[in-house]
Design a protein around this motif. Structure first.
Motif, PDB file in Angstrom:
ATOM      1  N   SER A   1       0.840  -1.202   0.000  1.00 28.03           N
ATOM      2  CA  SER A   1       0.000   0.000   0.000  1.00 28.03           C
ATOM      3  C   SER A   1       0.872   1.249   0.000  1.00 28.03           C
ATOM      4  O   SER A   1       2.006   1.234   0.482  1.00 28.03           O
ATOM      5  N   LYS A   2       0.325   2.330  -0.543  1.00 31.34           N
ATOM      6  CA  LYS A   2       1.050   3.594  -0.610  1.00 31.34           C
ATOM      7  C   LYS A   2       0.027   4.721  -0.548  1.00 31.34           C
ATOM      8  O   LYS A   2      -0.900   4.774  -1.364  1.00 31.34           O
ATOM      9  N   ARG A   3       0.186   5.626   0.429  1.00 28.50           N
ATOM     10  CA  ARG A   3      -0.738   6.750   0.593  1.00 28.50           C
ATOM     11  C   ARG A   3       0.033   8.069   0.564  1.00 28.50           C
ATOM     12  O   ARG A   3       0.862   8.326   1.434  1.00 28.50           O
ATOM     13  N   GLU A   4      -0.233   8.867  -0.469  1.00 27.52           N
ATOM     14  CA  GLU A   4       0.366  10.203  -0.586  1.00 27.52           C
ATOM     15  C   GLU A   4      -0.460  11.165   0.269  1.00 27.52           C
ATOM     16  O   GLU A   4      -1.597  11.503  -0.071  1.00 27.52           O
ATOM     17  N   LEU A   5       0.092  11.624   1.390  1.00 27.51           N
ATOM     18  CA  LEU A   5      -0.691  12.411   2.335  1.00 27.51           C
ATOM     19  C   LEU A   5      -0.657  13.910   2.045  1.00 27.51           C
ATOM     20  O   LEU A   5      -1.588  14.635   2.383  1.00 27.51           O
ATOM     21  N   GLY A   6       0.418  14.416   1.425  1.00 27.27           N
ATOM     22  CA  GLY A   6       0.497  15.836   1.113  1.00 27.27           C
ATOM     23  C   GLY A   6       0.692  16.689   2.359  1.00 27.27           C
ATOM     24  O   GLY A   6       0.779  16.196   3.484  1.00 27.27           O
TER      25      GLY A   6
ATOM     26  N   GLY B   1       4.462  13.582   4.078  1.00 27.19           N
ATOM     27  CA  GLY B   1       5.160  12.434   3.513  1.00 27.19           C
ATOM     28  C   GLY B   1       4.232  11.412   2.891  1.00 27.19           C
ATOM     29  O   GLY B   1       3.056  11.669   2.609  1.00 27.19           O
ATOM     30  N   THR B   2       4.776  10.211   2.680  1.00 24.56           N
ATOM     31  CA  THR B   2       4.053   9.105   2.056  1.00 24.56           C
ATOM     32  C   THR B   2       4.073   7.905   2.994  1.00 24.56           C
ATOM     33  O   THR B   2       5.135   7.440   3.402  1.00 24.56           O
TER      34      THR B   2
ATOM     35  N   LYS C   1       3.724   4.085   3.671  1.00 30.55           N
ATOM     36  CA  LYS C   1       3.827   2.841   2.908  1.00 30.55           C
ATOM     37  C   LYS C   1       3.720   1.647   3.848  1.00 30.55           C
ATOM     38  O   LYS C   1       4.160   1.703   4.992  1.00 30.55           O
TER      39      LYS C   1
ATOM     40  N   GLU D   1       2.535   0.851   8.902  1.00 27.20           N
ATOM     41  CA  GLU D   1       3.029   1.715   7.837  1.00 27.20           C
ATOM     42  C   GLU D   1       4.295   2.452   8.290  1.00 27.20           C
ATOM     43  O   GLU D   1       4.533   2.622   9.484  1.00 27.20           O
TER      44      GLU D   1
ATOM     45  N   SER E   1       5.772   8.286   7.365  1.00 22.83           N
ATOM     46  CA  SER E   1       4.988   9.473   7.641  1.00 22.83           C
ATOM     47  C   SER E   1       4.650   9.554   9.121  1.00 22.83           C
ATOM     48  O   SER E   1       4.579   8.532   9.813  1.00 22.83           O
TER      49      SER E   1
END
Length: 203
Positions: A31-36, A40-41, A43, A86, A89
Protein backbone atom coordinates in the motif's frame (compact mmCIF):
# COMPACT_ATOMS: atom_id res chain seq x y z
CA UNK A 1 -3.11 -23.60 -7.03
CA UNK A 2 -6.39 -24.80 -8.48
CA UNK A 3 -7.73 -28.37 -8.39
CA UNK A 4 -11.05 -29.59 -9.73
CA UNK A 5 -13.08 -32.58 -10.81
CA UNK A 6 -16.08 -33.12 -13.10
CA UNK A 7 -18.64 -35.91 -13.01
CA UNK A 8 -20.86 -36.51 -16.05
CA UNK A 9 -24.28 -37.84 -15.06
CA UNK A 10 -24.53 -39.67 -18.41
CA UNK A 11 -21.13 -39.05 -20.05
CA UNK A 12 -18.37 -36.43 -20.15
CA UNK A 13 -19.09 -35.68 -23.83
CA UNK A 14 -22.75 -34.67 -23.63
CA UNK A 15 -25.37 -33.99 -20.99
CA UNK A 16 -25.55 -32.77 -17.42
CA UNK A 17 -22.46 -32.62 -15.21
CA UNK A 18 -21.35 -31.58 -11.73
CA UNK A 19 -18.15 -29.54 -11.30
CA UNK A 20 -16.24 -29.21 -8.03
CA UNK A 21 -13.25 -26.89 -7.68
CA UNK A 22 -10.92 -25.86 -4.86
CA UNK A 23 -8.24 -23.13 -4.97
CA UNK A 24 -5.55 -21.69 -2.73
CA UNK A 25 -3.20 -18.77 -3.33
CA UNK A 26 -0.62 -16.50 -1.71
CA UNK A 27 -1.32 -12.76 -1.40
CA UNK A 28 1.48 -10.16 -1.46
CA UNK A 29 -0.02 -6.76 -0.62
CA UNK A 30 1.65 -3.32 -0.87
CA UNK A 31 0.00 0.00 0.00
CA UNK A 32 1.05 3.59 -0.61
CA UNK A 33 -0.74 6.75 0.59
CA UNK A 34 0.37 10.20 -0.59
CA UNK A 35 -0.69 12.41 2.34
CA UNK A 36 0.50 15.84 1.11
CA UNK A 37 0.95 18.92 3.27
CA UNK A 38 4.51 17.93 4.13
CA UNK A 39 3.29 14.76 5.86
CA UNK A 40 5.16 12.43 3.51
CA UNK A 41 4.05 9.10 2.06
CA UNK A 42 2.80 6.26 4.21
CA UNK A 43 3.83 2.84 2.91
CA UNK A 44 3.01 -0.63 4.13
CA UNK A 45 3.26 -4.24 3.07
CA UNK A 46 1.64 -7.44 4.20
CA UNK A 47 0.98 -10.98 3.06
CA UNK A 48 -1.63 -13.66 3.53
CA UNK A 49 -3.62 -16.28 1.68
CA UNK A 50 -6.81 -16.62 -0.34
CA UNK A 51 -8.73 -19.90 -0.48
CA UNK A 52 -11.97 -20.86 -2.16
CA UNK A 53 -14.28 -23.64 -3.31
CA UNK A 54 -16.93 -23.81 -6.04
CA UNK A 55 -19.70 -26.32 -6.75
CA UNK A 56 -21.64 -26.00 -10.02
CA UNK A 57 -24.23 -27.85 -12.09
CA UNK A 58 -23.96 -27.56 -15.87
CA UNK A 59 -24.86 -29.01 -19.23
CA UNK A 60 -22.52 -29.89 -22.12
CA UNK A 61 -24.08 -29.55 -25.58
CA UNK A 62 -22.07 -30.19 -28.78
CA UNK A 63 -23.68 -28.26 -31.70
CA UNK A 64 -22.29 -28.19 -35.27
CA UNK A 65 -18.59 -27.88 -34.41
CA UNK A 66 -19.20 -25.71 -31.33
CA UNK A 67 -19.65 -27.03 -27.79
CA UNK A 68 -21.66 -24.97 -25.29
CA UNK A 69 -21.32 -25.48 -21.52
CA UNK A 70 -23.61 -23.25 -19.43
CA UNK A 71 -23.39 -23.75 -15.66
CA UNK A 72 -24.79 -22.34 -12.41
CA UNK A 73 -23.15 -22.71 -9.01
CA UNK A 74 -22.11 -21.44 -5.61
CA UNK A 75 -18.69 -20.22 -4.47
CA UNK A 76 -17.19 -19.56 -1.04
CA UNK A 77 -13.89 -17.66 -0.74
CA UNK A 78 -11.86 -16.62 2.30
CA UNK A 79 -9.15 -13.95 2.62
CA UNK A 80 -6.70 -13.94 5.53
CA UNK A 81 -4.39 -10.90 5.39
CA UNK A 82 -1.95 -10.16 8.21
CA UNK A 83 -1.78 -6.80 9.99
CA UNK A 84 1.10 -4.38 9.32
CA UNK A 85 2.61 -1.05 10.38
CA UNK A 86 3.03 1.71 7.84
CA UNK A 87 6.27 3.69 7.56
CA UNK A 88 7.38 6.99 6.05
CA UNK A 89 4.99 9.47 7.64
CA UNK A 90 4.00 10.98 10.98
CA UNK A 91 0.48 9.74 10.20
CA UNK A 92 1.53 6.15 9.53
CA UNK A 93 -1.10 3.68 10.71
CA UNK A 94 -0.95 0.45 12.63
CA UNK A 95 -3.32 -1.60 10.45
CA UNK A 96 -5.24 -4.62 11.73
CA UNK A 97 -5.34 -7.89 9.82
CA UNK A 98 -8.35 -8.81 7.69
CA UNK A 99 -10.28 -12.08 7.79
CA UNK A 100 -13.12 -11.98 5.29
CA UNK A 101 -15.38 -14.70 3.90
CA UNK A 102 -17.54 -14.09 0.84
CA UNK A 103 -20.29 -16.26 -0.65
CA UNK A 104 -21.32 -15.79 -4.26
CA UNK A 105 -23.73 -17.20 -6.81
CA UNK A 106 -21.92 -17.81 -10.12
CA UNK A 107 -22.98 -18.36 -13.72
CA UNK A 108 -20.62 -19.26 -16.55
CA UNK A 109 -20.81 -20.02 -20.25
CA UNK A 110 -17.90 -21.93 -21.80
CA UNK A 111 -17.70 -22.16 -25.59
CA UNK A 112 -15.19 -24.47 -27.30
CA UNK A 113 -14.69 -24.61 -31.05
CA UNK A 114 -13.85 -27.41 -33.46
CA UNK A 115 -10.40 -28.93 -32.76
CA UNK A 116 -7.41 -28.31 -35.02
CA UNK A 117 -5.12 -31.35 -35.50
CA UNK A 118 -1.35 -30.91 -35.10
CA UNK A 119 0.38 -34.29 -35.25
CA UNK A 120 -0.94 -36.49 -32.45
CA UNK A 121 -2.37 -33.46 -30.60
CA UNK A 122 -5.70 -31.71 -31.01
CA UNK A 123 -5.82 -27.96 -30.30
CA UNK A 124 -9.16 -26.62 -29.07
CA UNK A 125 -9.67 -22.83 -28.79
CA UNK A 126 -12.37 -21.54 -26.46
CA UNK A 127 -14.08 -18.55 -24.86
CA UNK A 128 -15.53 -18.10 -21.37
CA UNK A 129 -17.87 -15.43 -20.02
CA UNK A 130 -19.00 -15.34 -16.41
CA UNK A 131 -21.01 -13.48 -13.81
CA UNK A 132 -20.81 -13.58 -10.02
CA UNK A 133 -23.13 -11.94 -7.50
CA UNK A 134 -22.02 -11.55 -3.91
CA UNK A 135 -24.53 -12.84 -1.37
CA UNK A 136 -24.88 -11.00 1.92
CA UNK A 137 -22.64 -8.02 2.72
CA UNK A 138 -20.20 -7.33 -0.13
CA UNK A 139 -18.30 -4.51 1.60
CA UNK A 140 -14.75 -4.97 2.93
CA UNK A 141 -13.69 -2.69 5.79
CA UNK A 142 -10.23 -2.41 7.35
CA UNK A 143 -9.25 -0.71 10.60
CA UNK A 144 -6.08 1.11 11.63
CA UNK A 145 -4.89 2.92 14.75
CA UNK A 146 -3.04 6.22 15.26
CA UNK A 147 -2.32 7.95 18.58
CA UNK A 148 -5.11 6.00 20.28
CA UNK A 149 -7.65 6.76 17.55
CA UNK A 150 -9.42 4.05 15.53
CA UNK A 151 -9.63 4.79 11.79
CA UNK A 152 -11.84 2.73 9.47
CA UNK A 153 -11.40 2.44 5.70
CA UNK A 154 -13.81 0.94 3.21
CA UNK A 155 -12.37 -0.82 0.16
CA UNK A 156 -12.96 0.93 -3.18
CA UNK A 157 -14.37 -2.33 -4.57
CA UNK A 158 -17.86 -2.37 -3.10
CA UNK A 159 -19.84 -3.68 -6.07
CA UNK A 160 -22.05 -6.73 -5.57
CA UNK A 161 -21.79 -7.79 -9.23
CA UNK A 162 -18.67 -8.94 -11.07
CA UNK A 163 -18.30 -9.85 -14.72
CA UNK A 164 -15.49 -11.82 -16.35
CA UNK A 165 -14.37 -12.96 -19.77
CA UNK A 166 -11.42 -14.77 -21.28
CA UNK A 167 -9.97 -16.89 -24.06
CA UNK A 168 -8.21 -20.22 -23.74
CA UNK A 169 -6.42 -22.87 -25.77
CA UNK A 170 -6.45 -26.55 -24.85
CA UNK A 171 -4.15 -29.24 -26.26
CA UNK A 172 -5.57 -32.78 -26.05
CA UNK A 173 -3.69 -36.06 -26.34
CA UNK A 174 -6.11 -38.89 -25.63
CA UNK A 175 -7.44 -38.48 -22.09
CA UNK A 176 -4.76 -35.86 -21.23
CA UNK A 177 -5.46 -32.14 -21.70
CA UNK A 178 -3.15 -29.18 -21.04
CA UNK A 179 -3.90 -25.55 -21.71
CA UNK A 180 -3.47 -21.84 -21.07
CA UNK A 181 -5.93 -19.00 -20.59
CA UNK A 182 -5.97 -15.21 -20.22
CA UNK A 183 -8.88 -13.12 -19.02
CA UNK A 184 -10.20 -9.94 -17.46
CA UNK A 185 -12.83 -9.16 -14.85
CA UNK A 186 -14.47 -6.13 -13.35
CA UNK A 187 -17.34 -4.67 -11.40
CA UNK A 188 -18.09 -1.03 -10.64
CA UNK A 189 -14.82 0.96 -10.70
CA UNK A 190 -12.52 -2.03 -10.12
CA UNK A 191 -10.89 -4.11 -12.84
CA UNK A 192 -8.33 -6.90 -13.01
CA UNK A 193 -6.51 -9.24 -15.38
CA UNK A 194 -5.47 -12.85 -14.93
CA UNK A 195 -3.76 -15.75 -16.65
CA UNK A 196 -3.13 -19.38 -15.90
CA UNK A 197 -2.04 -22.84 -16.97
CA UNK A 198 -4.11 -25.97 -16.37
CA UNK A 199 -4.08 -29.72 -16.91
CA UNK A 200 -6.80 -32.37 -16.69
CA UNK A 201 -7.21 -36.10 -17.20
CA UNK A 202 -10.50 -37.77 -18.16
CA UNK A 203 -11.22 -41.19 -16.61
Amino acid sequence: LNLGARYGLTSLERGMFVDANASAGYVDYDSKRELGGGLGTAKGDSHGNLTGATLALGYRAPLNGVTLEPSLGFRVSHLDLQGFKEKGSELALDVDGIKQTRRSAVANLDVSFAPVTMGAWQLVPGVRVGYARALGDQQVDSEGHLLGLDIEQRAAFDNRDQFSGGVNLMANLGALSVGAEVGANGGGDSHGFNGGLKASYAF
